[in-house]
Design a protein around this motif. Structure first.
Motif, mmCIF file in Angstrom:
data_model
loop_
_atom_site.group_PDB
_atom_site.id
_atom_site.type_symbol
_atom_site.label_atom_id
_atom_site.label_comp_id
_atom_site.label_asym_id
_atom_site.label_seq_id
_atom_site.Cartn_x
_atom_site.Cartn_y
_atom_site.Cartn_z
ATOM 1 N N GLY A 29 65.076 -49.526 80.083
ATOM 2 C CA GLY A 29 64.716 -50.717 79.546
ATOM 3 C C GLY A 29 65.458 -51.823 79.972
ATOM 4 N N ASP A 30 66.998 -51.329 80.302
ATOM 5 C CA ASP A 30 68.154 -52.410 80.592
ATOM 6 C C ASP A 30 67.970 -53.687 79.982
ATOM 7 O OD1 ASP A 30 70.121 -53.107 82.235
ATOM 8 O OD2 ASP A 30 68.860 -54.166 83.822
ATOM 9 N N THR A 31 68.154 -53.538 78.446
ATOM 10 C CA THR A 31 68.355 -54.763 77.755
ATOM 11 C C THR A 31 69.696 -55.228 77.820
ATOM 12 O OG1 THR A 31 66.880 -53.568 76.091
ATOM 13 C CG2 THR A 31 68.274 -55.646 75.474
ATOM 14 N N THR A 32 69.857 -56.430 78.365
ATOM 15 C CA THR A 32 71.156 -57.290 78.690
ATOM 16 C C THR A 32 71.278 -58.422 77.748
ATOM 17 O OG1 THR A 32 70.243 -58.332 80.677
ATOM 18 C CG2 THR A 32 71.053 -56.010 80.956
ATOM 19 N N THR A 33 70.537 -58.931 77.004
ATOM 20 C CA THR A 33 70.819 -60.061 76.328
ATOM 21 C C THR A 33 70.394 -60.086 74.875
ATOM 22 O OG1 THR A 33 68.750 -61.093 77.091
ATOM 23 C CG2 THR A 33 70.495 -61.425 78.442
ATOM 24 N N ALA A 34 71.225 -60.684 73.986
ATOM 25 C CA ALA A 34 70.737 -60.689 72.600
ATOM 26 C C ALA A 34 69.425 -61.044 72.377
ATOM 27 C CB ALA A 34 71.771 -61.712 71.964
ATOM 28 N N SER A 35 68.844 -62.172 73.053
ATOM 29 C CA SER A 35 67.539 -62.445 73.006
ATOM 30 C C SER A 35 66.414 -61.514 73.321
ATOM 31 C CB SER A 35 67.030 -63.763 73.498
ATOM 32 O OG SER A 35 67.454 -63.810 74.859
ATOM 33 N N ALA A 36 66.749 -60.430 74.187
ATOM 34 C CA ALA A 36 65.868 -59.476 74.666
ATOM 35 C C ALA A 36 65.719 -58.253 73.571
ATOM 36 C CB ALA A 36 66.364 -58.987 75.954
ATOM 37 N N ARG A 37 66.443 -58.252 72.484
ATOM 38 C CA ARG A 37 66.278 -57.180 71.571
ATOM 39 C C ARG A 37 65.075 -57.501 70.734
ATOM 40 N NH1 ARG A 37 72.771 -56.345 69.785
ATOM 41 N NH2 ARG A 37 72.767 -54.419 71.067
ATOM 42 N N ASP A 67 63.895 -60.077 66.396
ATOM 43 C CA ASP A 67 62.965 -60.925 66.977
ATOM 44 C C ASP A 67 62.787 -61.294 68.226
ATOM 45 O OD1 ASP A 67 61.755 -60.738 64.062
ATOM 46 O OD2 ASP A 67 63.362 -62.188 63.467
ATOM 47 N N GLY A 68 63.226 -60.694 69.052
ATOM 48 C CA GLY A 68 63.280 -61.067 70.519
ATOM 49 C C GLY A 68 62.366 -60.252 71.220
ATOM 50 N N GLY A 69 62.868 -59.941 72.515
ATOM 51 C CA GLY A 69 61.775 -58.801 73.057
ATOM 52 C C GLY A 69 61.985 -58.846 74.524
ATOM 53 N N PRO A 70 61.531 -58.087 75.289
ATOM 54 C CA PRO A 70 60.568 -56.967 74.857
ATOM 55 C C PRO A 70 61.366 -55.442 74.063
ATOM 56 C CG PRO A 70 60.683 -56.325 77.036
ATOM 57 C CD PRO A 70 61.434 -57.843 76.769
ATOM 58 N N GLY A 71 62.639 -55.549 74.477
ATOM 59 C CA GLY A 71 63.547 -54.448 73.744
ATOM 60 C C GLY A 71 63.231 -53.107 74.081
ATOM 61 N N MET A 72 63.950 -52.356 73.361
ATOM 62 C CA MET A 72 63.892 -50.817 73.477
ATOM 63 C C MET A 72 62.748 -50.196 73.358
ATOM 64 S SD MET A 72 67.807 -49.391 72.816
ATOM 65 C CE MET A 72 69.058 -50.036 73.788
ATOM 66 N N PRO A 73 62.119 -50.636 72.247
ATOM 67 C CA PRO A 73 60.621 -49.959 71.747
ATOM 68 C C PRO A 73 59.684 -50.073 72.743
ATOM 69 C CG PRO A 73 61.675 -51.129 69.819
ATOM 70 C CD PRO A 73 62.646 -51.575 70.995
ATOM 71 N N TYR A 74 59.837 -51.236 73.468
ATOM 72 C CA TYR A 74 58.586 -51.576 74.311
ATOM 73 C C TYR A 74 58.263 -50.486 75.337
ATOM 74 C CZ TYR A 74 56.281 -54.482 78.031
ATOM 75 O OH TYR A 74 55.345 -54.981 78.980
ATOM 76 N N LEU A 75 59.236 -49.773 75.685
ATOM 77 C CA LEU A 75 59.125 -48.586 76.610
ATOM 78 C C LEU A 75 58.005 -47.770 76.205
ATOM 79 C CD1 LEU A 75 62.832 -47.670 77.668
ATOM 80 C CD2 LEU A 75 61.049 -49.311 78.826
ATOM 81 N N LEU A 76 58.099 -47.381 74.661
ATOM 82 C CA LEU A 76 57.357 -46.520 74.144
ATOM 83 C C LEU A 76 56.044 -47.105 73.431
ATOM 84 C CD1 LEU A 76 60.307 -44.335 72.383
ATOM 85 C CD2 LEU A 76 58.958 -43.907 74.716
ATOM 86 N N SER A 77 56.155 -48.301 72.969
ATOM 87 C CA SER A 77 54.976 -48.637 72.223
ATOM 88 C C SER A 77 54.052 -49.471 73.273
ATOM 89 C CB SER A 77 55.379 -49.808 71.370
ATOM 90 O OG SER A 77 56.252 -50.954 71.936
ATOM 91 N N THR A 78 54.395 -49.942 74.205
ATOM 92 C CA THR A 78 53.608 -50.574 75.305
ATOM 93 C C THR A 78 53.560 -50.042 76.589
ATOM 94 O OG1 THR A 78 53.958 -52.917 74.404
ATOM 95 C CG2 THR A 78 53.155 -52.747 76.448
ATOM 96 N N MET A 79 54.585 -49.598 77.252
ATOM 97 C CA MET A 79 54.770 -48.841 78.566
ATOM 98 C C MET A 79 54.116 -47.603 78.659
ATOM 99 S SD MET A 79 55.591 -51.649 80.356
ATOM 100 C CE MET A 79 55.713 -50.570 81.978
#
Length: 306
Positions: free
Chosen positions: A252-260, A264-276
C-alpha cells in the motif's frame, strides 16, 4: 532454517500470512511536512484495520533517520495483533541533514548490520531488530549517494543474509539497480525487491528485470499522481502471462496521515484487501493473488540469518 525477522522476534515464513509487502506505520520527511505518520494510536488503529480486513503482516519500509520509531513498533504490533517487519537502510540524500550523512560516512554497513543483528536503539522503549534493508534509486539514474548506500547494503547482506528493498524513484532505473546490486555487488536476485514499479508501466522493463530473478513490488495503488489502477491491473496480467507470478508482491505504501483509512482518510492499508484483492482475483485468479500476498512475501523476506 529460514525465518522472517519481525519486531517481536523471528517467525517461520508460513506464519506471515496475508502480507502488505511495502507500507509505513511511522514516517517523517521534510517533503511531507504536516502529514507526518507519528501518532502511535493512529498506527495501531491502521494496523488493526488491516488485520480486521484479513491481513496478517506489514513490511514497514521506513529506514534509519526518517521517524521510523522502531522501538514503538513492538507495542503497535502487539496491540494490533499483526506482524511487523522493520527496516534499516537509508533513503535518498535529499531527505537527510548533511551532518547526519557525514557522521555515517565511514560506518554505514556496520550500522545496517547492527540494526539487523543486535537491534535498533534510541527509537522508543524497545530495541527490535530490523528484518530488511531499504535503499533508494534516483530518477532514471543512480547518484554517488545511492551507490554508496547500495554498496553498504550489499555488504550488510553478505554479513547477515537480509533482503534489500529498493525504492525506485517514479518506478525508474530498475535495470541500473539490478546491474549494480546483483551483477556488480553480487547480491542474489532473490534477495532484492524492486518497489514502485507501478509508477512506470513499462512492460519491456518489467520483463527485463523479472528475467533477472528479482521480486517485483507493485505498491501505492489508487493514487491520482501516479499511474491509475487500470494500468496496474494491465501490468500484473501481462506479468502473470509472462510467467512471473512467483515474483510479484503487493503493498500500500501509506506515506501521509491523510492517507490512513482508520482516521477517516484513505485509501489506507485495508484498501489492499477490501477493494484491490477482489479485483485482482477477478483479473488474475485466486492462485496468483495468493502468491502475491502470501507465498511470495514469505519467500522474499525470509532469510537464513547469519
Amino acid at each position: 532454517m529460514s525465518t522472517v525477522r519481525t519486531v517481536l522476534g523471528d517467525v517461520a515464513p508460513e506464519q506471515l500470512g496475508v502480507t502488505d509487502a511495502h507500507d509505513h506505520l511511522f514516517l517523517r520527511m521534510p517533503r511531507l511536512a504536516g502529514e507526518e505518520l507519528d501518532d502511535q494510536d493512529a498506527a495501531i488503529a491502521e494496523l488493526a484495520a488491516f488485520r480486521d480486513a484479513g491481513g496478517d503482516t506489514v513490511i514497514h519500509w521506513t529506514p534509519h533517520g526518517l521517524g521510523r520509531r522502531a522501538g514503538d513498533l513492538v507495542a503497535v504490533s502487539e496491540a494490533a495483533g499483526a506482524h511487523v517487519v522493520a527496516a534499516t537502510g537509508l533513503h535518498q540524500e535529499a531527505h537527510y541533514d548533511p551532518q547526519l550523512l557525514a557522521g555515517l560516512r565511514s560506518g554505514l554497513a556496520e550500522l545496517f548490520v547492527t540494526e539487523l543483528t543486535e537491534g535498533i536503539e534510541g527509537e522508543g522503549p524497545a530495541t527490535p531488530r530490523a528484518g530488511m534493508i531499504k535503499v533508494a534509486g534516483d530518477f532514471h539514474s543512480l547518484s554517488r549517494h545511492t551507490r554508496w548506500v547500495m554498496t553498504a547494503a550489499a555488504e550488510a547482506h553478505r554479513e547477515t543474509g537480509a533482503t534489500i528493498g529498493v525504492h525506485l524513484e517514479r518506478g525508474t532505473a530498475a535495470a541500473l539497480v539490478v546491474d549494480l546490486l546483483c551483477v556488480r555487488l553480487g547480491v542474489p536476485p532473490a534477495k532484492v525487491v524492486l518497489g514502485h514499479l507501478n509508477r512506470s508501466p513499462d512492460l519491456g522493463m518489467y520483463h527485463e528485470v523479472a528475467a533477472a530473478g528479482v521480486f517485483l513490488a507493485f505498491d501505492g495503488p489508487s493514487r491520482a499522481n501516479h499511474e491509475s489502477d487500470w494500468r496496474l491491473f494491465e501490468s500484473l496480467v501481462a506479468l502473470a502471462e509472462f510467467g512471473c507470478s512467483d515474483r510479484l508482491l503487493f503493498g500500500g505504501d501509506t506515506t501521509t496521515a491523510s492517507a490512513r483509512a482508520a482516521t477517516d482518510g484513505g485509501p489506507g492499508m485495508p484498501y489492499l484487501l477490501s477493494t484491490m484483492r477482489p479485483r485482482l482475483t477477478s483479473e488474475l485468479g485466486e492462485d496468483v493473488v495468493r502468491r502475491m500476498m502470501v507465498t511470495n512475501p514469505a519467500r522474499a523476506f525470509a532469510n537464513d540469518w547469519r
